[in-house]
Design an enzyme around this catalytic site. Structure first.
Site, PDB file in Angstrom:
ATOM      1  N   LEU A 145      32.426 -38.322 -60.857  1.00  0.00           N
ATOM      2  CA  LEU A 145      33.001 -37.125 -61.449  1.00  0.00           C
ATOM      3  C   LEU A 145      33.055 -37.314 -62.958  1.00  0.00           C
ATOM      4  CD1 LEU A 145      36.059 -36.470 -59.068  1.00  0.00           C
ATOM      5  CD2 LEU A 145      33.838 -35.339 -59.020  1.00  0.00           C
ATOM      6  N   ASP A 146      32.874 -36.229 -63.699  1.00  0.00           N
ATOM      7  CA  ASP A 146      33.036 -36.305 -65.147  1.00  0.00           C
ATOM      8  C   ASP A 146      34.433 -36.825 -65.469  1.00  0.00           C
ATOM      9  OD1 ASP A 146      30.530 -35.146 -65.401  1.00  0.00           O
ATOM     10  OD2 ASP A 146      31.333 -33.114 -65.611  1.00  0.00           O
ATOM     11  N   MET A 147      34.571 -37.461 -66.620  1.00  0.00           N
ATOM     12  CA  MET A 147      35.851 -38.052 -66.988  1.00  0.00           C
ATOM     13  C   MET A 147      36.970 -37.014 -66.977  1.00  0.00           C
ATOM     14  SD  MET A 147      36.869 -40.370 -70.322  1.00  0.00           S
ATOM     15  CE  MET A 147      36.822 -39.020 -71.516  1.00  0.00           C
ATOM     16  N   THR A 149      37.224 -34.374 -65.146  1.00  0.00           N
ATOM     17  CA  THR A 149      37.403 -33.754 -63.832  1.00  0.00           C
ATOM     18  C   THR A 149      38.236 -34.653 -62.931  1.00  0.00           C
ATOM     19  OG1 THR A 149      35.234 -32.694 -64.043  1.00  0.00           O
ATOM     20  CG2 THR A 149      36.189 -32.778 -61.846  1.00  0.00           C
ATOM     21  N   ARG A 246      29.909 -26.685 -64.656  1.00  0.00           N
ATOM     22  CA  ARG A 246      30.349 -26.274 -65.983  1.00  0.00           C
ATOM     23  C   ARG A 246      29.285 -25.439 -66.688  1.00  0.00           C
ATOM     24  NH1 ARG A 246      32.350 -32.078 -68.200  1.00  0.00           N
ATOM     25  NH2 ARG A 246      32.936 -30.858 -70.063  1.00  0.00           N
TER      26      ARG A 246
END
Length: 302
Positions: A145-147, A149, A246
């Site tokens: 996961l993106d940081m 998120t 996104r």
């Protein structure tokens, strides 16, 4: 949810990093060769080691490669340092791990926003390091996961299960449901975005819709709730491009609130959360579904 391992699967390690896998075979009848190659995805080199070392037992009996394995049979596989060389990473802080589900082979945890899934440098502390400390063994990233998120993310707990879980991910057999708070009124209620995604030539941190050179991407979006100026939507991925949700939402005029790259709407956090993760356990064929709570996401809904 109670661990499944006590009933179906188990593994144990010794000081020399030999580890033994015990499986109650959930598959239809097949040969030992077919089980190891097609179902358990054990690489050819390691299958060779298992065969010459006689490290495969079926119902506690030695076998040959064409022996039949029936549904419900007990399978024992023993691996040593030659099969899977020991890897280690610095352990982080086990207290930072919110475990949603685990058994002897995999773990699903609830990642907080603001934490990387894995570090970019060898000694950088990230969720992978904390999960390894929590389990007491080196774990492996299945997806990230993106940081910014939060939400459910899966890790393998040993190198044996790693290719099996990777195949589940590649075959889209791990379902990931995200919630996002986006700007504007999301109409119609259900939409599918198929825009190709590529790198932004002007900003290496970002991705853009690139019809000519981008990679295929598909995001299904459903409105869950409408607010006066925003909408809560559910997103499901058929592909896993970087920043896919996104980019798609922003491109179609519904930027996620608090997105530092794709939105001009400031907010206390990126309002994107991996709400649910579902899959069929590859070693038991049991349906597993976990939901990840997030007080910071829920408090930001309006």
């Amino acid at each position: 949810m109670a661990p499944l391992g006590a009933f179906f699967i188990s593994s144990c390690y010794n000081r020399n990093m030999t580890f033994t896998i015990h499986i109650t075979n959930p598959y239809d009848s097949c040969t030992v060769k077919e089980l190891l190659e097609n179902h358990l995805l054990i690489p050819r080199k390691i299958r060779h080691f298992l065969r010459i070392k006689k490290h495969v037992l079926i119902n506690d009996q030695d076998i040959n490669w064409q022996s039949m394995v029936n549904k419900g049979d007990k399978v024992q596989l023993t691996f040593d340092q030659e099969d899977y060389p020991q890897k280690s990473i610095p352990f982080g802080n086990a207290a930072l791990v919110d475990c949603l589900y685990q058994d002897q082979h995999l773990i699903v945890v609830n990642k907080p926003e603001g934490m990387k899934t894995h570090g970019n440098e060898p000694n950088e502390m990230a969720l992978l390091n904390h999960v390894s400390a929590y389990t007491g063994q080196t774990c492996y990233v299945i997806h990230r996961l993106d940081m910014e998120t939060s939400g459910a993310v899966m890790f393998a707990k040993n190198p044996f299960i790693l290719p099996i879980l990777n195949r589940l991910l590649e075959n889209k057999d791990i379902s990931r449901e995200y919630w996002a708070l986006v700007s504007g009124k999301f109409e119609p209620k259900q939409q599918v975005f198929r825009d190709k995604i590529g790198r932004d030539r002007h900003d290496r941190r970002k991705r853009v819709v690139d019809k000519r050179n981008g990679q295929a991407a598909l995001t299904s979006v459903t409105r869950l709730k409408a607010y006066p100026k925003t909408s809560l939507v559910k997103c499901q991925l058929a592909t896993g491009r970087t920043h896919q949700i996104r980019v798609h939402l922003s491109h179609h005029g519904h930027a996620i609130l608090g997105d530092p790259l794709y939105s001009r709407i400031p907010y206390k956090r990126l309002m994107l959360h991996a709400h649910k993760l579902s899959f069929t356990h590859p070693l038991t064929l049991e349906k597993i579904s976990v939901e990840a709570p997030s007080p910071t996401f829920e408090s930001g809904l309006k």
